[in-house]
Each structure stands twice: as structure tokens, then as C-alpha cells.
Design a protein around this motif. Structure first.
Motif, PDB file in Angstrom:
ATOM      1  N   UNK A 124       0.821  -0.975   0.052  1.00 56.72           N
ATOM      2  CA  UNK A 124       0.220   0.080   0.171  1.00 56.72           C
ATOM      3  C   UNK A 124       0.819   1.491  -0.240  1.00 56.72           C
ATOM      4  N   UNK A 125       2.076   1.256   0.036  1.00 52.85           N
ATOM      5  CA  UNK A 125       3.014   2.302   0.427  1.00 52.85           C
ATOM      6  C   UNK A 125       3.487   2.714  -1.042  1.00 52.85           C
ATOM      7  N   UNK A 126       3.269   4.063  -0.754  1.00 53.50           N
ATOM      8  CA  UNK A 126       4.207   4.719  -2.590  1.00 53.50           C
ATOM      9  C   UNK A 126       5.636   4.299  -2.508  1.00 53.50           C
ATOM     10  N   UNK A 127       6.141   3.868  -3.478  1.00 52.15           N
ATOM     11  CA  UNK A 127       7.761   3.690  -3.024  1.00 52.15           C
ATOM     12  C   UNK A 127       8.770   4.601  -2.910  1.00 52.15           C
ATOM     13  N   UNK A 128       8.391   5.456  -3.836  1.00 55.26           N
ATOM     14  CA  UNK A 128       8.765   7.373  -3.890  1.00 55.26           C
ATOM     15  C   UNK A 128       8.710   7.513  -3.083  1.00 55.26           C
ATOM     16  N   UNK A 129       8.240   8.157  -2.538  1.00 57.44           N
ATOM     17  CA  UNK A 129       7.522   8.729  -0.891  1.00 57.44           C
ATOM     18  C   UNK A 129       8.561   8.215   0.341  1.00 57.44           C
ATOM     19  N   UNK A 130       8.050   6.333   0.314  1.00 55.37           N
ATOM     20  CA  UNK A 130       9.321   5.634   1.187  1.00 55.37           C
ATOM     21  C   UNK A 130      10.935   6.437   1.353  1.00 55.37           C
ATOM     22  N   UNK A 131      11.083   6.268  -0.255  1.00 59.03           N
ATOM     23  CA  UNK A 131      12.483   6.487  -0.718  1.00 59.03           C
ATOM     24  C   UNK A 131      12.716   7.897  -0.248  1.00 59.03           C
ATOM     25  N   UNK A 132      11.851   9.498  -0.259  1.00 61.82           N
ATOM     26  CA  UNK A 132      11.905  10.488   0.049  1.00 61.82           C
ATOM     27  C   UNK A 132      12.345  11.158   0.966  1.00 61.82           C
ATOM     28  N   UNK A 133      11.181  10.267   2.131  1.00 62.54           N
ATOM     29  CA  UNK A 133      10.814  10.309   3.517  1.00 62.54           C
ATOM     30  C   UNK A 133      11.875   9.867   4.721  1.00 62.54           C
ATOM     31  N   UNK A 134      12.028   8.577   3.810  1.00 63.82           N
ATOM     32  CA  UNK A 134      13.037   7.717   5.043  1.00 63.82           C
ATOM     33  C   UNK A 134      13.878   6.990   4.668  1.00 63.82           C
ATOM     34  N   UNK A 135      13.973   7.425   3.220  1.00 65.83           N
ATOM     35  CA  UNK A 135      15.468   6.620   2.966  1.00 65.83           C
ATOM     36  C   UNK A 135      14.999   4.738   2.514  1.00 65.83           C
ATOM     37  N   UNK A 136      13.801   4.602   2.291  1.00 67.23           N
ATOM     38  CA  UNK A 136      13.596   3.204   2.704  1.00 67.23           C
ATOM     39  C   UNK A 136      13.007   2.858   1.219  1.00 67.23           C
ATOM     40  N   UNK A 137      13.791   2.033   0.129  1.00 68.65           N
ATOM     41  CA  UNK A 137      13.562   1.335  -0.919  1.00 68.65           C
ATOM     42  C   UNK A 137      13.010  -0.062  -0.236  1.00 68.65           C
ATOM     43  N   UNK A 138      11.227   0.381  -1.526  1.00 69.32           N
ATOM     44  CA  UNK A 138      10.396  -1.234  -0.822  1.00 69.32           C
ATOM     45  C   UNK A 138      10.838  -2.245  -1.680  1.00 69.32           C
ATOM     46  N   UNK A 139      10.830  -3.377  -1.794  1.00 69.74           N
ATOM     47  CA  UNK A 139      10.147  -4.431  -1.885  1.00 69.74           C
ATOM     48  C   UNK A 139       9.184  -4.759  -2.613  1.00 69.74           C
ATOM     49  N   UNK A 140       9.926  -6.141  -3.528  1.00 68.18           N
ATOM     50  CA  UNK A 140       8.249  -6.645  -3.918  1.00 68.18           C
ATOM     51  C   UNK A 140       8.649  -8.085  -3.294  1.00 68.18           C
ATOM     52  N   UNK A 141       8.223  -9.261  -3.666  1.00 69.22           N
ATOM     53  CA  UNK A 141       8.065 -10.169  -2.912  1.00 69.22           C
ATOM     54  C   UNK A 141       8.730 -11.023  -3.599  1.00 69.22           C
ATOM     55  N   UNK A 142       9.269 -11.734  -3.812  1.00 73.88           N
ATOM     56  CA  UNK A 142       9.426 -12.673  -4.289  1.00 73.88           C
ATOM     57  C   UNK A 142       9.901 -14.254  -4.096  1.00 73.88           C
ATOM     58  N   UNK A 143      10.083 -15.953  -4.773  1.00 76.56           N
ATOM     59  CA  UNK A 143      10.020 -16.783  -3.926  1.00 76.56           C
ATOM     60  C   UNK A 143      11.661 -17.065  -4.169  1.00 76.56           C
ATOM     61  N   UNK A 144      13.239 -16.421  -4.497  1.00 82.63           N
ATOM     62  CA  UNK A 144      13.538 -16.448  -4.319  1.00 82.63           C
ATOM     63  C   UNK A 144      14.813 -16.369  -3.110  1.00 82.63           C
ATOM     64  N   UNK A 145      14.414 -14.777  -3.079  1.00 81.92           N
ATOM     65  CA  UNK A 145      14.932 -14.378  -1.341  1.00 81.92           C
ATOM     66  C   UNK A 145      14.325 -15.060  -0.015  1.00 81.92           C
ATOM     67  N   UNK A 146      15.476 -15.774   0.356  1.00 83.49           N
ATOM     68  CA  UNK A 146      15.053 -16.780   1.933  1.00 83.49           C
ATOM     69  C   UNK A 146      15.630 -15.336   2.497  1.00 83.49           C
ATOM     70  N   UNK A 147      14.403 -15.859   3.947  1.00 83.41           N
ATOM     71  CA  UNK A 147      14.717 -14.525   5.150  1.00 83.41           C
ATOM     72  C   UNK A 147      15.326 -15.617   6.074  1.00 83.41           C
ATOM     73  N   UNK A 148      16.362 -14.763   7.990  1.00 82.55           N
ATOM     74  CA  UNK A 148      16.034 -15.652   8.333  1.00 82.55           C
ATOM     75  C   UNK A 148      15.157 -15.553   9.323  1.00 82.55           C
ATOM     76  N   UNK A 149      14.587 -14.079   8.915  1.00 82.10           N
ATOM     77  CA  UNK A 149      13.743 -13.720   9.739  1.00 82.10           C
ATOM     78  C   UNK A 149      12.192 -12.402   9.341  1.00 82.10           C
ATOM     79  N   UNK A 150      10.890 -13.113   9.763  1.00 84.44           N
ATOM     80  CA  UNK A 150      10.296 -12.141   8.685  1.00 84.44           C
ATOM     81  C   UNK A 150       9.608 -11.339   9.409  1.00 84.44           C
ATOM     82  N   UNK A 151       9.551 -10.256  10.094  1.00 89.26           N
ATOM     83  CA  UNK A 151       8.361  -9.278  11.444  1.00 89.26           C
ATOM     84  C   UNK A 151       7.351  -8.519  10.522  1.00 89.26           C
ATOM     85  N   UNK A 152       6.133  -9.335  10.472  1.00 85.78           N
ATOM     86  CA  UNK A 152       4.536  -8.639  10.307  1.00 85.78           C
ATOM     87  C   UNK A 152       4.594  -7.575  11.326  1.00 85.78           C
ATOM     88  N   UNK A 153       4.844  -6.416  10.544  1.00 84.03           N
ATOM     89  CA  UNK A 153       4.102  -4.794  11.219  1.00 84.03           C
ATOM     90  C   UNK A 153       2.496  -4.531  10.567  1.00 84.03           C
TER      91      UNK A 153
END
Length: 195
Positions: free
Chosen positions: A128-157
Motif C-alpha cells: 500500500x505504501x508509495x515507493x517514491x514517498x518511502x525513499x524521499x521520506x525515510x530512504x527506504x527502498x520497498x522490495x517486491x516479494x519473490x520466492x528467490x529471496x529467503x529470510x532469516x526473520x520475517x517481521x509482520x508489522x
């Protein structure tokens, strides 16, 4: 002859007893290993701030949930023998509340910074977040979910519908063996502990 047969039989019996003890020890080791490899699903009981909570000690995530997330996650990771340094962590949700594009006043940003201070590699996803706004406001690059990346931890915030409707298989594809799902919003069903 009868005496030598008894010695052979006693010797074989002693060997069988030693082998059985060794198998018991190996079984215990396998049980401990399976506990380490089983994903941990952690549900957090949300507490509203009553004005007496020190903001230095705890951080707010999403809309009013108070918890020192990075510290809690690091403790769980330590128990599961997952190194926090360079750990791949996915935070699901950036917006202030579920199913809303508003990222103003989100405290998820503080969680990202705190985990990065632990030298974690943090990805943030939010449908739901706007990726451009996330970068401008917080320097956070939103990622797309894909099955090629496996995570040690998932935090559902944030409890976006897209996360609530995910299946066990969807979460399993995103998580490394023995990984942790840290669920701030009780999105994950108890059955997911069997991933």
C-alpha cells in the motif's frame, strides 16, 4: 564350549547395550536439531501506551503497539543460533495502519533503523505504501516479494489484507529453514508453526 558361548553372548549383549545408548544419544541430538530448524512463530501481545512507558527503552510499531522489537528479535535469533550480524530480515508493512497508504508517523522506520544498527540486512515490503514517498521520506527502498529471496526473520508489522490472506506455503517460500516469523499483529495462524 558352553562357557565360551556365554562369553560371546555376554560380549554381544554388551555391544547391543552400547549401540542402544549411542542411538538414544543420536536421537536426542536429532530432536534438539529439529527444534532449531523448526520455524518459530512469535505472537506479540500489543500494549497501548499509558503515558508511563519510556520511549528510550521501547519503540512504537504501526498504530500504537509498544515493543522493543530489535532486542526481542535478537534474543530469539540467539536461541535459534541465527547470527544477527548480516541476518536477512523482511519487514512486512511500512504504513501507519493496515490497508492504508499513509506512511506519516509510522514507527516501523525506527524498527528498520534499529535492526540496521545490529548490522542486519533489512528489506521492507508494503503493497500500500508509495515507493517514491518511502525513499524521499525515510530512504527506504520497498522490495517486491519473490520466492528467490529467503529470510532469516520475517517481521509482520502491519496487518494488511495481503498478509492476512497469505497461506502457509507463501510464508514458507520466504523463510529459511529454522527461520523466525515475528508477528506483531497476530496475522500468522498457529498452523504456520509447522512450516
Amino acid at each position: 564350549l558352553v562357557g565360551s558361548e556365554m562369553c560371546i553372548r555376554d560380549s554381544l549383549y554388551d555391544k547391543v547395550v552400547r549401540d542402544a545408548r549411542q542411538l538414544e544419544m543420536q536421537g536426542a541430538q536429532l530432536r534438539r536439531l529439529s527444534v532449531l530448524l523448526r520455524p518459530a512463530v512469535v505472537h506479540i501481545e500489543a500494549r497501548k501506551s499509558n503515558g508511563r512507558v519510556s520511549r528510550d527503552d521501547e519503540q512504537e510499531a504501526g498504530s500504537g503497539v509498544i515493543i522493543n522489537i530489535a532486542n526481542e528479535v535478537s534474543k530469539i535469533m540467539d536461541k535459534k543460533n541465527i547470527s544477527i550480524k548480516d541476518a536477512n530480515i523482511l519487514i512486512m508493512g511500512l504504513t501507519f495502519k493496515e490497508n492504508c497508504p499513509d506512511i506519516r508517523n509510522t514507527k516501523v522506520v525506527d524498527v528498520v533503523k534499529e535492526l540496521e544498527d545490529y548490522s542486519c540486512l533489512v528489506d521492507v515490503h508494503d503493497p500500500h505504501a508509495d515507493s517514491v514517498e518511502a525513499v524521499q521520506e525515510y530512504s527506504i527502498n520497498l522490495v517486491e516479494l519473490n520466492n528467490s529471496e529467503a529470510y532469516d526473520v520475517i517481521i509482520l508489522a502491519v496487518a494488511h489484507n495481503e498478509y492476512v490472506n497469505k497461506s502457509k506455503e507463501d510464508f514458507a517460500c520466504l523463510l529459511k529453514a529454522g527461520g523466525i516469523i515475528y508477528d506483531l499483529k497476530n496475522v500468522v495462524h498457529a498452523s504456520l508453526s509447522d512450516i
